[in-house]
Design an enzyme around this catalytic site. Structure first.
Site, PDB file in Angstrom:
ATOM      1  N   GLY A 228       0.824  -1.215   0.000  1.00  0.00           N
ATOM      2  CA  GLY A 228       0.000   0.000   0.000  1.00  0.00           C
ATOM      3  C   GLY A 228       0.850   1.252   0.000  1.00  0.00           C
ATOM      4  O   GLY A 228       0.514   2.255   0.643  1.00  0.00           O
ATOM      5  N   ALA A 229       1.948   1.218  -0.759  1.00  0.00           N
ATOM      6  CA  ALA A 229       2.944   2.296  -0.673  1.00  0.00           C
ATOM      7  C   ALA A 229       2.803   3.342  -1.773  1.00  0.00           C
ATOM      8  O   ALA A 229       3.665   4.193  -1.942  1.00  0.00           O
ATOM      9  CB  ALA A 229       4.348   1.700  -0.690  1.00  0.00           C
TER      10      ALA A 229
ATOM     11  N   ASP B  61      -2.977  -7.215  -5.060  1.00  0.00           N
ATOM     12  CA  ASP B  61      -4.030  -6.975  -4.070  1.00  0.00           C
ATOM     13  C   ASP B  61      -3.683  -7.857  -2.872  1.00  0.00           C
ATOM     14  O   ASP B  61      -3.711  -9.091  -2.980  1.00  0.00           O
ATOM     15  CB  ASP B  61      -5.384  -7.374  -4.677  1.00  0.00           C
ATOM     16  CG  ASP B  61      -6.536  -7.186  -3.704  1.00  0.00           C
ATOM     17  OD1 ASP B  61      -6.303  -7.164  -2.479  1.00  0.00           O
ATOM     18  OD2 ASP B  61      -7.676  -7.086  -4.186  1.00  0.00           O
ATOM     19  N   VAL B  62      -3.348  -7.235  -1.744  1.00  0.00           N
ATOM     20  CA  VAL B  62      -2.842  -8.037  -0.610  1.00  0.00           C
ATOM     21  C   VAL B  62      -3.887  -8.992  -0.046  1.00  0.00           C
ATOM     22  O   VAL B  62      -3.551  -9.893   0.715  1.00  0.00           O
ATOM     23  CB  VAL B  62      -2.287  -7.147   0.531  1.00  0.00           C
ATOM     24  CG1 VAL B  62      -1.079  -6.340   0.068  1.00  0.00           C
ATOM     25  CG2 VAL B  62      -3.364  -6.256   1.133  1.00  0.00           C
TER      26      VAL B  62
ATOM     27  N   ASN C 225       1.484  -2.653   5.396  1.00  0.00           N
ATOM     28  CA  ASN C 225       0.825  -1.364   5.655  1.00  0.00           C
ATOM     29  C   ASN C 225      -0.566  -1.269   5.038  1.00  0.00           C
ATOM     30  O   ASN C 225      -1.441  -0.598   5.584  1.00  0.00           O
ATOM     31  CB  ASN C 225       1.713  -0.243   5.099  1.00  0.00           C
ATOM     32  CG  ASN C 225       0.965   1.068   4.936  1.00  0.00           C
ATOM     33  OD1 ASN C 225       0.728   1.789   5.902  1.00  0.00           O
ATOM     34  ND2 ASN C 225       0.559   1.389   3.697  1.00  0.00           N
TER      35      ASN C 225
ATOM     36  N   SER D 108      -3.208   0.382  14.224  1.00  0.00           N
ATOM     37  CA  SER D 108      -3.891   1.660  14.439  1.00  0.00           C
ATOM     38  C   SER D 108      -4.191   1.790  15.928  1.00  0.00           C
ATOM     39  O   SER D 108      -4.369   0.767  16.612  1.00  0.00           O
ATOM     40  CB  SER D 108      -5.205   1.702  13.652  1.00  0.00           C
ATOM     41  OG  SER D 108      -6.003   2.785  14.101  1.00  0.00           O
TER      42      SER D 108
ATOM     43  N   TYR E  78     -12.975  -2.611  10.732  1.00  0.00           N
ATOM     44  CA  TYR E  78     -11.629  -2.026  10.786  1.00  0.00           C
ATOM     45  C   TYR E  78     -11.041  -2.186  12.194  1.00  0.00           C
ATOM     46  O   TYR E  78      -9.896  -2.613  12.349  1.00  0.00           O
ATOM     47  CB  TYR E  78     -11.723  -0.546  10.402  1.00  0.00           C
ATOM     48  CG  TYR E  78     -10.415   0.198  10.379  1.00  0.00           C
ATOM     49  CD1 TYR E  78      -9.581   0.148   9.261  1.00  0.00           C
ATOM     50  CD2 TYR E  78     -10.014   0.995  11.452  1.00  0.00           C
ATOM     51  CE1 TYR E  78      -8.385   0.847   9.226  1.00  0.00           C
ATOM     52  CE2 TYR E  78      -8.822   1.700  11.422  1.00  0.00           C
ATOM     53  CZ  TYR E  78      -8.010   1.635  10.310  1.00  0.00           C
ATOM     54  OH  TYR E  78      -6.830   2.328  10.276  1.00  0.00           O
TER      55      TYR E  78
ATOM     56  N   LYS F 259      -7.711  -4.307  13.170  1.00  0.00           N
ATOM     57  CA  LYS F 259      -6.523  -3.694  13.787  1.00  0.00           C
ATOM     58  C   LYS F 259      -6.177  -4.386  15.108  1.00  0.00           C
ATOM     59  O   LYS F 259      -4.996  -4.541  15.442  1.00  0.00           O
ATOM     60  CB  LYS F 259      -6.740  -2.196  13.969  1.00  0.00           C
ATOM     61  CG  LYS F 259      -6.800  -1.426  12.645  1.00  0.00           C
ATOM     62  CD  LYS F 259      -5.542  -1.620  11.815  1.00  0.00           C
ATOM     63  CE  LYS F 259      -5.513  -0.749  10.572  1.00  0.00           C
ATOM     64  NZ  LYS F 259      -4.283  -0.968   9.770  1.00  0.00           N
TER      65      LYS F 259
ATOM     66  N   ILE G  24      -3.308  10.496  11.162  1.00  0.00           N
ATOM     67  CA  ILE G  24      -2.241  10.860  10.227  1.00  0.00           C
ATOM     68  C   ILE G  24      -2.864  11.470   8.967  1.00  0.00           C
ATOM     69  O   ILE G  24      -3.846  10.929   8.431  1.00  0.00           O
ATOM     70  CB  ILE G  24      -1.401   9.616   9.833  1.00  0.00           C
ATOM     71  CG1 ILE G  24      -0.966   8.819  11.088  1.00  0.00           C
ATOM     72  CG2 ILE G  24      -0.199  10.024   8.989  1.00  0.00           C
ATOM     73  CD1 ILE G  24      -0.078   9.547  12.055  1.00  0.00           C
TER      74      ILE G  24
HETATM   75  P1  NAD Z   1      -4.480   5.622   2.153  1.00  0.00           P
HETATM   76  O1  NAD Z   1      -5.850   5.220   1.784  1.00  0.00           O
HETATM   77  O2  NAD Z   1      -4.080   7.042   2.015  1.00  0.00           O
HETATM   78  O3  NAD Z   1      -3.425   4.712   1.381  1.00  0.00           O
HETATM   79  C1  NAD Z   1      -3.576   3.314   1.387  1.00  0.00           C
HETATM   80  C2  NAD Z   1      -2.905   2.717   0.171  1.00  0.00           C
HETATM   81  O4  NAD Z   1      -3.104   1.288   0.239  1.00  0.00           O
HETATM   82  C3  NAD Z   1      -3.528   3.200  -1.138  1.00  0.00           C
HETATM   83  O5  NAD Z   1      -2.509   3.551  -2.048  1.00  0.00           O
HETATM   84  C4  NAD Z   1      -4.336   2.008  -1.605  1.00  0.00           C
HETATM   85  O6  NAD Z   1      -4.459   1.910  -3.029  1.00  0.00           O
HETATM   86  C5  NAD Z   1      -3.525   0.845  -1.027  1.00  0.00           C
HETATM   87  N1  NAD Z   1      -4.346  -0.367  -0.885  1.00  0.00           N
HETATM   88  C6  NAD Z   1      -5.631  -0.445  -0.476  1.00  0.00           C
HETATM   89  N2  NAD Z   1      -6.063  -1.711  -0.550  1.00  0.00           N
HETATM   90  C7  NAD Z   1      -5.024  -2.439  -1.017  1.00  0.00           C
HETATM   91  C8  NAD Z   1      -4.863  -3.801  -1.319  1.00  0.00           C
HETATM   92  N3  NAD Z   1      -5.885  -4.657  -1.174  1.00  0.00           N
HETATM   93  N4  NAD Z   1      -3.672  -4.224  -1.783  1.00  0.00           N
HETATM   94  C9  NAD Z   1      -2.642  -3.347  -1.953  1.00  0.00           C
HETATM   95  N5  NAD Z   1      -2.749  -2.041  -1.694  1.00  0.00           N
HETATM   96  C10 NAD Z   1      -3.925  -1.589  -1.231  1.00  0.00           C
HETATM   97  O7  NAD Z   1      -4.319   5.107   3.673  1.00  0.00           O
HETATM   98  P2  NAD Z   1      -3.335   5.573   4.845  1.00  0.00           P
HETATM   99  O8  NAD Z   1      -4.076   6.567   5.664  1.00  0.00           O
HETATM  100  O9  NAD Z   1      -1.997   5.903   4.302  1.00  0.00           O
HETATM  101  O10 NAD Z   1      -3.276   4.227   5.683  1.00  0.00           O
HETATM  102  C11 NAD Z   1      -2.241   3.287   5.518  1.00  0.00           C
HETATM  103  C12 NAD Z   1      -2.288   2.309   6.681  1.00  0.00           C
HETATM  104  O11 NAD Z   1      -2.201   3.037   7.906  1.00  0.00           O
HETATM  105  C13 NAD Z   1      -3.610   1.531   6.757  1.00  0.00           C
HETATM  106  O12 NAD Z   1      -3.351   0.219   7.240  1.00  0.00           O
HETATM  107  C14 NAD Z   1      -4.396   2.323   7.781  1.00  0.00           C
HETATM  108  O13 NAD Z   1      -5.363   1.546   8.427  1.00  0.00           O
HETATM  109  C15 NAD Z   1      -3.292   2.727   8.732  1.00  0.00           C
HETATM  110  N6  NAD Z   1      -3.619   3.867   9.588  1.00  0.00           N
HETATM  111  C16 NAD Z   1      -3.927   5.089   9.061  1.00  0.00           C
HETATM  112  C17 NAD Z   1      -4.220   6.158   9.910  1.00  0.00           C
HETATM  113  C18 NAD Z   1      -4.532   7.537   9.410  1.00  0.00           C
HETATM  114  O14 NAD Z   1      -4.973   8.385  10.240  1.00  0.00           O
HETATM  115  N7  NAD Z   1      -4.320   7.848   8.146  1.00  0.00           N
HETATM  116  C19 NAD Z   1      -4.215   5.945  11.297  1.00  0.00           C
HETATM  117  C20 NAD Z   1      -3.929   4.687  11.791  1.00  0.00           C
HETATM  118  C21 NAD Z   1      -3.609   3.659  10.917  1.00  0.00           C
END
Ligand code: NAD
Length: 261
Positions: A14-15, A65-66, A92, A150, A163, A167, A196
């Site tokens: 998910g990078a 797709d993970v 991630n 999370s 979700y 987590k 974040i």
């Molecule tokens: P985001 O939606 O901005 O980015 C997530 C990325 O993961 C996207 O590029 C998406 O295309 C990719 N993705 C989604 N499903 C996928 C799959 N099945 N296979 C491969 N890639 C996939 O999300 P983010 O806010 O950067 O979150 C990233 C991680 O951090 C997640 O696990 C999220 O739960 C966790 N997180 C985020 C926050 C926050 O406040 N943003 C807080 C706590 C935890």
């Protein structure tokens, strides 16, 4: 930190954007070469690869797709064949279909669990299998696995039961796997980010709302992907060899309670 990950090989799921992108760039700044995973339909991964190459590191897009076991298995094989090994895996990728339990449609619950819980399992399992195939170094760790959880593993945000469940589960997966792999010197740790600022969050809030809400976080601002990336780079480094099975909040004090003004 400077160059603590020189020539290490990392995979970040998910990078293509958000926290995953921040982690990939932080690992690269520390010297790692990085395989950048995202969904095939998310073309941001190619831009992240360009950014990593501009830092002088090698990088590769690995679309998968993970939630699909076979795709994750093939992805780990591709990365290991391309770079010769895998030293660091960051699970991630995650998503959330938000609905109250009473109204939730099962497809959304299942998709959230398939990506955010089982996708992490697949990533950790296939990465660990690859690390175990590689010869153990005379000293230090054989591999590093970092799971992005999370704070909602313990604080249940409403309308996000699947979700929250996922987590909580990945934190326990991290502890379980850490226990199983400690003797093999593969570290498994979980980072639990607070709030974040990522494209994912901007689906629900405007930039201005995030900025204002961030002032109520005890640290006084919303977190950035780099805040998480720097901790992931630390956990992936030799300096963290004796840390395993940890769940580390990186939240600016979010879980201490929002600041009263
Ligand atoms: P985001 O939606 O901005 O980015 C997530 C990325 O993961 C996207 O590029 C998406 O295309 C990719 N993705 C989604 N499903 C996928 C799959 N099945 N296979 C491969 N890639 C996939 O999300 P983010 O806010 O950067 O979150 C990233 C991680 O951090 C997640 O696990 C999220 O739960 C966790 N997180 C985020 C926050 C926050 O406040 N943003 C807080 C706590 C935890």
């Amino acid at each position: 930190m400077t160059q603590q990950l020189t020539d290490k090989i990392a995979l970040v799921t998910g990078a293509g954007q958000g926290i995953g992108r921040g982690i990939a760039l932080c690992l690269a700044r520390e010297g790692a070469h990085v395989a950048v995973n995202d969904l095939a339909q998310n073309d941001h991964a190619a831009a992240v690869v360009d950014e990593i190459r501009a830092l002088g590191r090698q990088a590769l897009v690995v679309s998968a797709d993970v939630s699909q076991r076979a795709e994750v298995e093939a992805m780990v094989e591709t990365v290991s064949a391309h770079f010769g090994r895998l030293d660091i895996a960051v699970a991630n990728a995650g998503m959330s279909v938000r609905q109250p339990v009473i109204e939730a449609e099962w497809d959304g619950v299942l998709r959230t669990l398939e990506v955010t819980q089982f996708g992490v399992y697949h990533t950790c399992q296939f990465a660990a299998r690859q690390m175990l195939k590689q010869p153990a170094p005379a000293v230090g760790a054989r591999g590093k696995i970092v799971i992005i959880g999370s704070v909602h593993e313990e604080q249940p945000v409403p309308e996000s039961a699947a979700y929250n469940m996922a987590k909580a589960a990945v934190n326990h997966l991290g502890r379980t796997l850490a226990g199983e792999l400690a003797a093999e010197h593969i570290n498994v740790n979980v980072i639990n980010p607070g709030w974040i600022n990522t494209p994912g969050e901007r689906k629900y809030f405007t930039e201005e709302q995030l900025e204002i809400a961030g002032r109520n976080v005890p640290w006084g601002r919303i977190g950035t992907p780099e805040d998480i990336g720097q901790v992931a780079a630390f956990l992936a480094s030799d300096a963290a060899d004796y840390i395993t099975g940890a769940s580390l909040r990186v939240d600016g004090g979010y879980m201490l309670g929002l600041r009263l003004r």
